[in-house]
Design a protein around this motif. Structure first.
Motif, PDB file in Angstrom:
ATOM      1  N   ILE A 100       0.763  -1.297   0.035  1.00  0.00           N
ATOM      2  CA  ILE A 100       0.018   0.026   0.051  1.00  0.00           C
ATOM      3  C   ILE A 100       0.849   1.327  -0.059  1.00  0.00           C
ATOM      4  O   ILE A 100       1.671   1.570   1.013  1.00  0.00           O
ATOM      5  CB  ILE A 100      -0.969   0.054   1.256  1.00  0.00           C
ATOM      6  N   ALA A 102       0.862   5.419  -0.026  1.00  0.00           N
ATOM      7  CA  ALA A 102       0.252   6.488   0.260  1.00  0.00           C
ATOM      8  C   ALA A 102       1.081   7.837   0.166  1.00  0.00           C
ATOM      9  O   ALA A 102       2.127   7.721   0.598  1.00  0.00           O
ATOM     10  CB  ALA A 102      -0.414   6.376   1.753  1.00  0.00           C
ATOM     11  N   ASP A 108      -8.080  13.852   3.871  1.00  0.00           N
ATOM     12  CA  ASP A 108      -8.814  12.789   4.191  1.00  0.00           C
ATOM     13  C   ASP A 108      -9.399  11.828   3.136  1.00  0.00           C
ATOM     14  O   ASP A 108      -9.318  10.724   2.991  1.00  0.00           O
ATOM     15  CB  ASP A 108      -9.738  13.021   5.307  1.00  0.00           C
ATOM     16  N   LEU A 111      -7.444   9.581   0.937  1.00  0.00           N
ATOM     17  CA  LEU A 111      -7.024   8.395   1.540  1.00  0.00           C
ATOM     18  C   LEU A 111      -8.034   7.525   1.955  1.00  0.00           C
ATOM     19  O   LEU A 111      -7.783   6.391   2.204  1.00  0.00           O
ATOM     20  CB  LEU A 111      -5.936   8.560   2.683  1.00  0.00           C
ATOM     21  N   SER A 112      -9.346   7.604   1.954  1.00  0.00           N
ATOM     22  CA  SER A 112     -10.215   6.908   2.429  1.00  0.00           C
ATOM     23  C   SER A 112     -10.600   5.599   1.811  1.00  0.00           C
ATOM     24  O   SER A 112     -10.891   4.745   2.361  1.00  0.00           O
ATOM     25  CB  SER A 112     -11.667   7.751   2.563  1.00  0.00           C
ATOM     26  N   LEU A 114      -8.171   3.647   0.920  1.00  0.00           N
ATOM     27  CA  LEU A 114      -6.927   2.609   1.675  1.00  0.00           C
ATOM     28  C   LEU A 114      -7.760   2.326   2.740  1.00  0.00           C
ATOM     29  O   LEU A 114      -7.495   1.201   3.214  1.00  0.00           O
ATOM     30  CB  LEU A 114      -5.584   3.481   1.990  1.00  0.00           C
ATOM     31  N   GLY A 115      -8.771   3.001   3.494  1.00  0.00           N
ATOM     32  CA  GLY A 115      -8.895   2.741   4.661  1.00  0.00           C
ATOM     33  C   GLY A 115     -10.266   1.525   4.338  1.00  0.00           C
ATOM     34  O   GLY A 115     -10.279   0.551   4.873  1.00  0.00           O
ATOM     35  N   ALA A 118      -8.338  -1.512   3.435  1.00  0.00           N
ATOM     36  CA  ALA A 118      -7.929  -2.350   4.809  1.00  0.00           C
ATOM     37  C   ALA A 118      -9.272  -3.022   5.465  1.00  0.00           C
ATOM     38  O   ALA A 118      -9.046  -4.194   6.055  1.00  0.00           O
ATOM     39  CB  ALA A 118      -7.424  -1.257   5.841  1.00  0.00           C
ATOM     40  N   ARG A 119     -10.272  -2.468   5.541  1.00  0.00           N
ATOM     41  CA  ARG A 119     -11.262  -2.959   6.109  1.00  0.00           C
ATOM     42  C   ARG A 119     -11.697  -4.410   5.250  1.00  0.00           C
ATOM     43  O   ARG A 119     -12.094  -5.183   5.907  1.00  0.00           O
ATOM     44  CB  ARG A 119     -12.506  -1.951   6.138  1.00  0.00           C
ATOM     45  N   ARG A 120     -11.756  -4.307   4.125  1.00  0.00           N
ATOM     46  CA  ARG A 120     -11.976  -5.568   3.146  1.00  0.00           C
ATOM     47  C   ARG A 120     -10.936  -6.692   3.346  1.00  0.00           C
ATOM     48  O   ARG A 120     -11.560  -7.898   3.422  1.00  0.00           O
ATOM     49  CB  ARG A 120     -12.008  -5.193   1.635  1.00  0.00           C
TER      50      ARG A 120
ATOM     51  N   ILE B  13      -2.818   4.138   7.880  1.00  0.00           N
ATOM     52  CA  ILE B  13      -3.682   3.804   6.567  1.00  0.00           C
ATOM     53  C   ILE B  13      -4.190   2.311   6.588  1.00  0.00           C
ATOM     54  O   ILE B  13      -4.898   2.022   5.630  1.00  0.00           O
ATOM     55  CB  ILE B  13      -2.736   4.197   5.425  1.00  0.00           C
ATOM     56  N   ALA B  14      -3.604   1.641   7.474  1.00  0.00           N
ATOM     57  CA  ALA B  14      -3.938   0.040   7.222  1.00  0.00           C
ATOM     58  C   ALA B  14      -4.451  -0.713   8.543  1.00  0.00           C
ATOM     59  O   ALA B  14      -5.639  -0.933   8.565  1.00  0.00           O
ATOM     60  CB  ALA B  14      -2.872  -0.825   6.782  1.00  0.00           C
ATOM     61  N   TYR B  17      -7.774   0.508  10.009  1.00  0.00           N
ATOM     62  CA  TYR B  17      -8.963  -0.028   9.797  1.00  0.00           C
ATOM     63  C   TYR B  17      -9.278  -1.375   9.706  1.00  0.00           C
ATOM     64  O   TYR B  17     -10.130  -1.729   9.981  1.00  0.00           O
ATOM     65  CB  TYR B  17      -9.009   0.703   8.287  1.00  0.00           C
ATOM     66  N   MET B  18      -8.270  -2.121   9.643  1.00  0.00           N
ATOM     67  CA  MET B  18      -8.418  -3.652   9.870  1.00  0.00           C
ATOM     68  C   MET B  18      -8.799  -3.949  11.207  1.00  0.00           C
ATOM     69  O   MET B  18      -9.553  -4.689  11.499  1.00  0.00           O
ATOM     70  CB  MET B  18      -7.025  -4.409   9.513  1.00  0.00           C
ATOM     71  N   GLU B  21     -12.501  -2.981  11.718  1.00  0.00           N
ATOM     72  CA  GLU B  21     -13.430  -3.939  11.047  1.00  0.00           C
ATOM     73  C   GLU B  21     -13.409  -5.395  11.788  1.00  0.00           C
ATOM     74  O   GLU B  21     -14.709  -6.008  12.020  1.00  0.00           O
ATOM     75  CB  GLU B  21     -12.740  -4.398   9.444  1.00  0.00           C
ATOM     76  N   SER B  41      -5.455   8.339   9.017  1.00  0.00           N
ATOM     77  CA  SER B  41      -5.165   9.612   8.238  1.00  0.00           C
ATOM     78  C   SER B  41      -6.301   9.602   7.293  1.00  0.00           C
ATOM     79  O   SER B  41      -6.332  10.867   6.781  1.00  0.00           O
ATOM     80  CB  SER B  41      -3.936   9.330   7.691  1.00  0.00           C
ATOM     81  N   ALA B  42      -7.269   8.522   7.137  1.00  0.00           N
ATOM     82  CA  ALA B  42      -8.197   8.465   6.127  1.00  0.00           C
ATOM     83  C   ALA B  42      -9.568   8.804   6.755  1.00  0.00           C
ATOM     84  O   ALA B  42     -10.507   8.235   6.568  1.00  0.00           O
ATOM     85  CB  ALA B  42      -8.250   7.266   5.308  1.00  0.00           C
ATOM     86  N   GLY B  43      -9.667  10.018   7.454  1.00  0.00           N
ATOM     87  CA  GLY B  43     -10.982  10.474   7.993  1.00  0.00           C
ATOM     88  C   GLY B  43     -11.384   9.600   9.270  1.00  0.00           C
ATOM     89  O   GLY B  43     -11.451   8.336   8.863  1.00  0.00           O
TER      90      GLY B  43
END
Lengths: 150, 516
Positions: A100, A102, A108, A111-112, A114-115, A118-120, B13-14, B17-18, B21, B41-43
């Motif tokens: 990844i 960035a 914000d 970059l969202s 990428l968030g 990461a969740r997926r 960034i990673a 969020y992981m 989730e 950093s992404a909101g």
């Protein structure tokens, strides 16, 4: 905004067997498309992040990543390794590697994506689909569907 | 329970969020609610003050200092590294439950606002020992989590359907069930309404309410079964689980049949996922091949292997009950109570209920009264238990308990299913004890009911209504007492068996690291 991932950033049969080599292979693909402006500088940033704490997570996943001044757009490089590459996870080597990249600045909203990516990654179905993906286009399609909802 | 969490990591960034989730998945599948603030950093939308106020505990999965930590002052807290949340969120959620139950708020949470990374450090430096703690939790915990996944998706159907049916009884009288579905009510025969378009005209708004409610009830077992399989095997498990659940309903196997079909579907899909296939086929495995094969396997098992014996057992039980009719009457009442509570809408319950209807048709209104009263106590006893000892139940169960009052009073025994499905071994015997008490008492009192359903709303038709209500109340108290005893005694033993999760957790730096 530019595509998060294209078929050029996907390597379904990584040749390198260790972390540094895999990062270099994938970063080179990003550099080839102008997403990374200074390959060595970006690799140094990746090493610095990796030194804080290894980025391997359980379930055979490695996620080398960095915010770097040498990156132009949020970008995902994806590699698959049959033999596995050690990313420092407790339960063994990584078979799915997500590089990844960035940009250093970046608001914000920028970059969202990428968030969301990461969740997926935490969804077993997504991992399995990536393990099963028959070709590079399928990987790109999966990421677009699952992460970007396209 | 309700939780809030904050996740953060060095790059933002990673992992942030992981971890978020993973915590959301783990909390949801354990039947809890969680809101996560991702300090990346992404909101990052800050947690709402209401969410923090309503939270039973706070989870910090952070490798860097948590911003504005003073917002959580006074709340029970669990602190761990971000990787712990990613690798084993279920253990972290379980620790949050323990922290919330012991009510352990850290002594001085506000003092941390100035930027001490210390609380995260011990957890982050020693992720191994944390993972092992959960490894010991073992198969029992996983089974409970799978069942809770199914139950948490089913509860809205129970509440919506049950309350609609109860309102239909209130508005249209207890005969509304016979009017809509057909059958006899107090000597009058109804054909039922086959065309939904005629419903409003022929049965009025009560008929519509009843039809909508009973349609929601038709989904109980399929949803339970489907989401148990979903909890086990993710999306490919859903179709075989739902199909298995529909067939469990079709063969009259009830919610216990649904538990079986859901678990079977989950295991079959988990097994199929392990099969290595050529690359070309791999793409269609999760969407086509696995659901296809698993649905057929489960369907075949339910129809052929499970269905036949259930039908045979039902006719055997019916004959047996008929043979008992001449014996001691209150014993028969108690036995019918046991059967009503055993599987709540399943084959055994149905035999007892049908026996009551048959008795009614031959003029014996005492047996009918015993059957109906025994069917009212399970939801009532559980609703009472959630009030008396709320901490023994999950947040979702406490909500189901609130609906349980109305469902129990309306003789909608299904109100007990969420509790029984989540924890069958401790709940079902408690339900049986209460219903047997009620059934035996009704017969001993000689109370009568000329109505086959309607619960409290037909109490005007009941003979000896006061004693009838005493019998219901007695069974409710017995069920409540048994379930509280079973849950707290067995629960304590479980905790003793796993001291590393509960008892020692405060010392290993995970729960309230700043404690003391």
């Amino acid at each position: 905004m530019a595509e998060l991932i294209t078929a050029d950033f996907v390597d379904l049969d990584l040749s390198a067997g260790e972390r540094e080599g895999v990062n270099r292979d994938l970063a080179q693909r990003l550099a080839g498309a102008g997403r990374v402006t200074d390959l060595e500088g970006f690799l140094a940033d990746l090493r610095e992040r990796e030194a804080q704490m290894p980025t391997g997570i359980e379930g055979g996943i490695g996620i080398p990543h960095a915010r770097s001044a040498h990156v132009t757009e949020p970008t995902l490089g994806f590699g698959r390794s049959t033999s596995g590459v050690d990313f420092g996870a407790d339960d063994g080597p990584a078979h799915l590697i997500f590089l990844i990249a960035a940009p250093e600045g970046g608001g914000d909203e920028h970059l969202s994506v990428l968030g969301a990516l990461a969740r997926r990654l935490m969804h077993q179905s997504f991992r399995q689909s990536l393990l099963d993906a028959p070709d590079t286009e399928a990987v790109v399609r999966l990421v677009r569907e699952e992460v970007l909802g396209q | 329970m309700k939780f809030v969490a904050v996740t953060s990591c060095p790059t933002g960034i990673a992992h942030t969020y992981m971890a978020a989730e993973a915590l959301q998945q783990a909390a949801t599948s354990a039947g809890h609610e969680i809101t996560v603030e991702t300090q990346g950093s992404a909101g990052s939308a800050p947690l709402a003050a209401e969410d923090i106020a309503a939270a039973d505990a706070v989870v910090f999965a952070a490798d860097v200092d948590v911003r504005d930590r003073e917002r959580f002052a006074g709340k029970p807290q669990v602190t761990a590294g971000v990787k712990t949340a990613i690798n084993d969120a279920a253990a972290l959620v379980e620790q949050a439950v323990t922290a919330a139950e012991s009510g352990a708020a850290p002594a001085e949470a506000t003092g941390e606002a100035t930027g001490e990374p210390e609380p995260a450090a011990p957890a982050a430096s020693d992720p191994e020992s944390e993972n092992k703690a959960d490894g010991n939790a073992g198969a029992g915990t996983r089974l409970r989590q799978w069942l809770m996944t199914g139950v948490s998706y089913m509860i809205p159907f129970v509440a919506a359907g049950g309350i609609l049916i109860a309102i239909a009884f209130l508005v249209g009288g207890a005969e509304i069930a016979a009017i809509v579905d057909g059958g006899d009510f107090r000597g009058v025969h109804y054909d039922g309404i086959s065309d939904p378009a005629d419903l409003l005209g022929e049965a009025g708004i009560a008929g519509v309410l009843f039809k909508v409610g009973s349609t929601a009830f038709d989904m109980l077992v399929p949803i339970l079964s489907g989401f148990i399989a979903f909890g086990m095997a993710d999306r490919p498990g859903l179709a075989p689980g739902i199909v298995g659940g529909l067939l469990a309903s079709a063969i009259g196997a009830g919610f216990l049949g649904g538990l079986v079909s859901g678990l079977l579907a989950g295991f079959v899909v988990m097994g199929l996922k392990r099969i290595k296939v050529p690359r070309g086929v791999a793409g269609v495995m999760p969407v086509v091949v696995i659901p296809l094969v698993a649905s057929f396997v489960i369907g075949f098992l339910m129809l052929v292997v499970v269905g036949e014996p259930i039908a045979a057992a039902q006719s055997g039980m019916t004959d047996w009950l008929a043979g008992l009719s001449g014996g001691t009457a209150w014993l028969l009442g108690g036995l019918l109570g046991l059967m009503m509570a055993f599987d709540t809408g399943g084959p055994v319950n149905k035999v007892a209920y049908t026996f009551g209807i048959a008795a009614l048709a031959s003029g014996d209104t005492v047996i009918m009264a015993a059957v109906m009263a025994a069917g009212m106590t399970p939801p009532l006893g559980l609703a009472l238990a959630t009030v008396v000892r709320g901490r023994l139940f999950t947040h979702a169960e406490r909500d189901a308990g609130k609906a349980g009052w109305l469902l129990g009073l309306s003789f909608i025994t299904e109100g007990a299913i969420p509790f029984a499905a989540a924890d069958p071994l401790r709940v079902i015997p408690s339900l049986m004890a209460g219903s047997a008490t009620t059934g035996a008492l009704v017969v001993a009192f000689g109370a009568t009911s000329p109505a086959p359903h309607g619960g409290i709303w037909v109490v005007g038709l009941v003979g000896s209504p006061l004693l009838y209500l005493v019998a219901v109340a007695a069974g409710m108290v017995v069920t409540c007492g048994c379930v509280v005893a079973a849950k707290s005694l067995l629960g304590r033993r479980e905790r003793q068996a796993r001291p590393d999760v509960a008892a020692e957790a405060p010392e290993d730096g995970l729960i309230g690291a700043q404690q003391g």
